[in-house]
Design an enzyme around this catalytic site. Structure first.
Site, PDB file in Angstrom:
ATOM      1  N   CYS A  36      -1.308  63.215 -80.459  1.00  0.00           N
ATOM      2  CA  CYS A  36      -1.179  63.996 -79.258  1.00  0.00           C
ATOM      3  C   CYS A  36       0.079  64.784 -79.247  1.00  0.00           C
ATOM      4  O   CYS A  36       0.164  66.091 -79.056  1.00  0.00           O
ATOM      5  CB  CYS A  36      -1.235  63.367 -78.036  1.00  0.00           C
ATOM      6  N   CYS A  38       0.823  58.889 -77.124  1.00  0.00           N
ATOM      7  CA  CYS A  38      -0.099  59.128 -78.530  1.00  0.00           C
ATOM      8  C   CYS A  38       0.590  60.126 -79.298  1.00  0.00           C
ATOM      9  O   CYS A  38       0.934  61.115 -79.176  1.00  0.00           O
ATOM     10  CB  CYS A  38      -1.197  59.752 -77.890  1.00  0.00           C
TER      11      CYS A  38
END
Length: 142
Positions: free
Chosen positions: A71, A68
């Site tokens: 992230c 991600c």
């Protein structure tokens, strides 16, 4: 004086720490791990289940995955926030790719998602990457 309940993030042992000792780097009575680490700690689903249900001190979980992009951007910011909030809250990470059952159970629809738990219940939820100042301001006070 009654202590604050804290689950060890390493061995999942429940500990009681006097409120005035939370900033004194308390250690687990069983394994000796830091109970109020100044860094974000990767935890297992078992530790998550016990800590989110038991802890008196805010537990802030970053649900993330290694693939991600947002992230990855938030990771260093979350780490800095963990240092700033040491003694007030515990910031932990749970990998949703490795532990998909937890993300399903917690109804995680997008990552990163932060959820704050205190006194056995979810108190706040926020999806999307945040900067260190936003994270610190978002975390519930003890």
């Amino acid at each position: 004086m009654a202590g604050k309940k804290l689950t060890c993030l390493k061995c999942a042992q429940l500990n009681r720490v006097p409120f005035d000792k939370l900033t004194d780097n308390p250690k687990c009575g069983s394994c000796g791990a830091a109970l109020m680490p100044s860094k974000a700690v990767e935890i297992t689903p078992a530790v998550f289940a016990k800590a989110s249900a038991s802890d008196d001190v805010p537990l802030v979980v970053d649900f993330w995955a290694p693939w991600c992009g947002p992230c990855k951007m938030m990771g260093p910011e979350f780490e800095k926030a963990a240092g700033k909030l040491s003694g007030q809250a515990r910031l932990v990470k749970l990998n949703t790719q490795t532990h998909q059952s937890v993300s399903g159970k917690m109804r995680i629809k997008g990552i990163p998602t932060m959820i704050a738990f205190q006194n056995g219940r979810e108190v706040k939820r926020q999806a999307g990457a945040m900067k260190v100042g936003q994270i610190v301001g978002w975390v519930p006070s003890n």
